[in-house]
Design a protein around this motif. Structure first.
Motif, PDB file in Angstrom:
ATOM      1  N   ARG A   1     -10.858 -42.632  72.081  1.00  0.00           N
ATOM      2  CA  ARG A   1     -11.089 -41.690  70.998  1.00  0.00           C
ATOM      3  C   ARG A   1     -12.461 -41.044  71.169  1.00  0.00           C
ATOM      4  O   ARG A   1     -13.462 -41.712  71.357  1.00  0.00           O
ATOM      5  N   ILE A   2     -12.502 -39.746  71.096  1.00  0.00           N
ATOM      6  CA  ILE A   2     -13.779 -39.044  71.153  1.00  0.00           C
ATOM      7  C   ILE A   2     -13.920 -38.245  69.871  1.00  0.00           C
ATOM      8  O   ILE A   2     -13.078 -37.409  69.554  1.00  0.00           O
TER       9      ILE A   2
ATOM     10  N   GLU B   1     -21.395 -44.201  73.476  1.00  0.00           N
ATOM     11  CA  GLU B   1     -20.123 -44.834  73.766  1.00  0.00           C
ATOM     12  C   GLU B   1     -20.147 -46.217  73.126  1.00  0.00           C
ATOM     13  O   GLU B   1     -21.148 -46.918  73.188  1.00  0.00           O
TER      14      GLU B   1
ATOM     15  N   GLY C   1     -14.550 -46.084  72.711  1.00  0.00           N
ATOM     16  CA  GLY C   1     -14.550 -44.775  72.062  1.00  0.00           C
ATOM     17  C   GLY C   1     -15.902 -44.095  72.193  1.00  0.00           C
ATOM     18  O   GLY C   1     -16.898 -44.728  72.520  1.00  0.00           O
ATOM     19  N   GLN C   2     -15.914 -42.796  71.958  1.00  0.00           N
ATOM     20  CA  GLN C   2     -17.165 -42.049  72.047  1.00  0.00           C
ATOM     21  C   GLN C   2     -17.408 -41.257  70.779  1.00  0.00           C
ATOM     22  O   GLN C   2     -16.475 -40.867  70.082  1.00  0.00           O
TER      23      GLN C   2
ATOM     24  N   ARG D   1     -19.763 -37.904  69.866  1.00  0.00           N
ATOM     25  CA  ARG D   1     -20.587 -36.925  70.584  1.00  0.00           C
ATOM     26  C   ARG D   1     -21.441 -36.124  69.614  1.00  0.00           C
ATOM     27  O   ARG D   1     -20.980 -35.733  68.547  1.00  0.00           O
TER      28      ARG D   1
END
Lengths: 387, 523
Positions: free
Chosen positions: B13-14, B283, B288-289, B291
């Protein structure tokens, strides 16, 4: 790869593995020491050695340089960190030049990196950097082993280098790319190298085999040795600054003596638009604009010496850092550390007593200048607004 | 907790649409996040553990009696930060804001100094010459401390600003500062306070929580650092916030929430993403990330730089300073619940002061040597306060709480039961030197060593050791806070000089990040 400044007061310099051969071939018997190793300045005559290297081939003992075998999964990362050479982008067999910088972007030393295999690199620097390499390896799966003492190294320079190696039966495919192989029963690593503009091959082999390899090259390949003085002329002609002479390592320099890559004429060796290396942030964000420049001058007088004042428009702007007689240009050629902007029309150089007055010095173009200019032009036209 | 954890952490997931991420929900992390939130940035604060505040939180004895853990007094709370974030409106208040100090000595004597240090020199004392010398010493030291305040703040970008500051000092002060920069505590005190209780008291004051013994060079700066702070406008003062230090965290948390900061707890970050020389996001351990163009790390430097960013992106010289070994000395704190609550006025008044046991300087020197060698010293500096007496909200009808910090103690990686008991006994025996009846009244004890704090935070114990020389700390703080990676700022403990709650580092990191975001990029 360039020799660093010689240590004029070194006491009892060590003998490199090739010392016996070099001493036997040395008619002039003029020596100095580099990094504590004995190095011949002249074998027969400077001009003869210079001509041989220019027209044919010559061999030099490169033992005094520092060499490291870099191994480990993060070896490329480690070298990309401690030097500006793009080690991570080298394929096995490739070599690249670079610089060692401190965190503010001050030049510490020159460096050459060759990739021998996926996880084995060869790092060559003019002066030793054991502590720095040890620090740089912290937190990474990589280590630099100092192999300077265990190996002998020999440079074969000049347009006839390939021919000489063939004649000596030592020609391997490895001379176009960096590689290691058994050559006539000797484990030899070879890599292409540039001494300034002169193409050449560097051979690295176990210290025990030093004399065998030297003799084979001299007898079968028909090449003669070249001393430090002739190499100095070749170096200045090609525009390669010498650490400790033309600039002082940022490790030792006072604030006023620190130089950035652009200030020693090597901006192309520390590009700001590629991957990260130690000192890049300093260069990019905190380093002041370059105020000094290292220029190459042709001087119409043969009495100039390092330390002579350089004038521009009647004002003293710097000093000669190194100079030599160039048989090709029939002039004294010199490096001068001057303040910016560079005077396009040329400089005047003071003459030591008893003569009086100044002599004109004209800028001349070197191989290194051309690379630097091409890099700066590419930078100016790049769209990366951040640099 | 587990639900949100799953939501944010599942691999692949980002999440985007965020302006800024603050990693670490300790004191400075909260400050930075509140600043960013107030400036209108969509900010996410990520805490590694289940509650904000780092090690500063309220704990309870087995009996249910509460005690504030972490810092027990504040001396450096950044006044600009308090005003900018409106902390008084969000509940910050002081139960006592100018604690007097009573020093107790080996021979049974004591010395009572005003909490207003500028007036401490006016103390009543039998020997007028000694008192006058002390008044002069205090005046000079406080002047230098106030002048050097910018040195202890990681504001300036480089060492040149520091040189310039010192050169700008008037001649007499400049000479003194040059001496103070290099001198040991003993050097300075021998010159100004040759003998007497003042010298013993000041030696302990300077050595308290310091990494260097009072006879070692550069140690005097520690005292100036301590006195450079101010609380509610009073230089060098000590205050007890209502509810203890955890209440300050609560006020900050409210300020951050009012600024619409999205606080996410128990989401350990594994790495900070650097792309094209800029911070690009974080991260999670789950993969997941998140941003965002601005990242502020408020965890310790080892974690932020060595582990989250990685050594391959660090300047060698900076990494070297970061990994320099910490002094093998750490303070320990002990919280006690005592039976019986004193009712008489005189005792109550005494309990509203800061009580310090000051060992003789020679014994203190030996204590540092012993602690460094791993032995438990006989003589310790013990700083004691009674939270229940200072703050009615923390009082109980039948039990009295006591909070003490003892220094210097050996820095233990792991302490077994026997070792803990020995440390505890050493602290008690020093406590008894000025409060003989206390140990008989102990109902409950909570000993907190550096190793305990490290274990709970999942950090290297060295993070909680005493810190090195002040000037080196200041240089590291400047380098750590310099922000040479575009979009990345740091305000962990190493961005601050000395221990204690300050919030200055968080404010500076947030201000720098905001400046960059307004400029529309890092140039």
């Amino acid at each position: 790869m360039i020799f660093p400044a010689d240590d004029v007061i070194a006491d009892n310099p060590r003998a490199s593995p090739l010392y016996a051969a070099a001493a036997a071939a040395n008619d002039a018997n003029v020596w100095t020491s580099v990094n504590g190793w004995a190095v011949a300045r002249v074998f027969t005559s400077v001009e003869k050695e210079y001509k041989a290297a220019k027209d044919g081939a010559a061999i030099a003992d490169l033992g005094p340089l520092s060499r490291y075998a870099v191994r480990g999964g993060d070896a490329a990362l480690f070298l990309s960190r401690v030097t500006t050479a793009p080690a991570a982008r080298l394929d096995p067999g490739d070599s690249a030049r670079g610089l060692m910088l401190d965190y503010e972007g001050g030049v510490i030393d020159l460096a050459e990196v060759s990739r021998l295999s996926d996880d084995l690199f060869l790092l060559t620097t003019p002066t030793p950097h054991a502590r720095r390499l040890q620090l740089a390896a912290r937190g990474l799966d990589a280590g630099a082993e100092d192999i300077s003492e265990a190996v002998a190294a020999l440079g074969v320079f000049g347009p006839g280098a390939g021919e000489a190696l063939t004649a000596a039966g030592m020609k391997t495919p490895g001379h176009e790319v960096a590689s290691s192989a058994m050559v006539r029963g000797v484990e030899t690593a070879a890599r292409p190298m540039q001494f300034g503009a002169l193409p050449g091959v560097e051979l690295i082999f176990p210290a025990d085999e030093a004399l065998t390899v030297w003799e084979r090259l001299v007898r079968r390949g028909g090449v003669g040795p070249i001393g430090l003085d002739a190499l100095e002329t070749l170096r200045i002609e090609s525009g390669a600054p010498r650490p400790g002479v033309d600039f002082i390592s940022a490790d030792h320099a006072r604030a006023s003596g620190r130089r950035t890559p652009a200030e020693i004429g090597l901006p192309h060796l520390a590009p700001l638009d590629r991957g990260w290396y130690n000192g890049r942030r300093g260069l990019r964000y905190t380093a002041p604009k370059p105020t000094r420049a290292l220029v190459t001058l042709l001087i119409d007088d043969d009495r100039s010496a390092p330390g002579a004042a350089v004038f521009s428009g009647g004002k003293a702007v710097g000093r000669i850092t190194s100079c030599a007689w160039s048989p090709t240009a029939k002039r004294v050629i010199a490096f001068a550390d001057v303040s910016r902007p560079i005077d396009g029309k040329g400089y005047e150089i003071s003459v030591p007593p008893p003569a009086e007055g100044n002599v004109p010095g004209k800028l001349f173009e070197t191989a290194e200048n051309i690379l630097a200019r091409a890099y700066l032009a590419a930078q100016a036209s790049a769209t990366d607004s951040r640099s | 907790m587990s639900e949100t954890q799953g939501q944010y952490q599942f691999a692949g997931r980002i999440e985007g649409g965020i302006d800024a991420i603050v990693v670490g929900a300790g004191f400075n992390g909260l400050v930075a996040a509140a600043y960013l939130g107030r400036a209108g940035l969509k900010t996410i604060l990520l805490g590694a553990s289940a509650d904000v505040g780092g090690g500063v939180k309220e704990r309870t004895f087995a009996s249910g009696l509460k005690y504030p853990d972490g810092e027990h007094l504040v001396s450096h709370l950044d006044p600009v930060m308090i005003e900018d974030l409106d902390l008084y409106r969000f509940g910050l208040s002081y139960a006592a804001r100018r604690l007097d100090t009573v020093y107790f000595f080996e021979d049974g004597q004591s010395l009572h100094l005003s909490g207003d240090l500028l007036r401490a020199g006016g103390v009543e004392y039998e020997d007028e010459d000694e008192r006058a010398a002390f008044a002069k010493f205090m005046e000079e030291a406080l002047e230098a401390a106030a002048f050097l305040r910018p040195v202890f703040e990681p504001v300036g970008g480089d060492a040149k600003a520091f040189d310039k500051l010192i050169r700008s000092a008037p001649a007499g002060l400049a000479a003194r500062i040059n001496q103070y920069l290099l001198a040991s505590v003993d050097d300075v005190l021998d010159a100004g306070l040759p003998s007497g209780l003042f010298k013993t008291a000041m030696t302990s004051e300077a050595a308290f929580r310091a990494g260097a013994a009072p006879n070692e060079p550069f140690s005097f700066m520690e005292l100036l650092r301590r006195w450079s702070g101010e609380v509610s406008g009073l230089q060098g003062a000590l205050a007890f916030p209502e509810g203890g230090a955890p209440a300050v965290i609560d006020a900050l948390r409210r300020a951050a929430q009012a600024a619409k900061v999205d606080i996410r707890e128990a989401v350990p970050v594994s790495s900070i993403l650097i792309e094209k020389d800029r911070a690009a996001g974080v991260e999670f351990e789950g993969g997941g990330q998140l941003r965002a163009p601005l990242i502020i790390a408020a965890c310790n430097a080892d974690r932020a730089f060595q582990r989250m960013i990685g050594p391959a992106e660090l300047d060698l010289e900076f990494q070297r300073a970061l990994l320099a070994p910490a002094p093998k000395i750490a303070p320990a704190s002990v919280h006690l619940a005592l039976s019986g609550v004193a009712r008489d006025e005189k005792t109550e008044e005494n309990m509203r002061r800061r009580l310090v046991y000051a060992p003789p300087p020679a014994k203190l020197r030996r204590a540092f040597a012993e602690a460094r060698a791993g032995d438990i010293p006989e003589d310790l500096i013990v700083e004691t306060i009674f939270p229940g007496a200072l703050d009615g909200g923390l009082a109980s009808d039948s039990l009295q709480t006591l909070s003490a910090i003892a220094h210097p103690l050996p820095f233990d990686l792991e302490a077994d039961e026997k070792r803990r008991e020995a440390i505890q006994n050493a602290i008690f025996s020093n406590l008894e030197k000025f409060a003989p009846e206390i140990t008989g009244r102990i109902e409950e004890t909570a000993l907190r060593l550096a190793a305990d704090r490290a274990g709970e935070a999942g950090e290297k114990p060295s993070v909680f050791a005493a810190r090195g020389p002040v000037i080196r700390q200041a240089a590291l703080a400047r380098a750590a806070a310099a922000g040479n990676i575009g979009g990345f700022y740091f305000c962990g403990p190493e961005a601050q000089v000395g221990a204690g709650l300050s919030g200055l580092a968080g404010r500076i990191a947030a201000k720098r990040a905001l400046k960059e975001s307004r400029r529309g990029g890092f140039s």
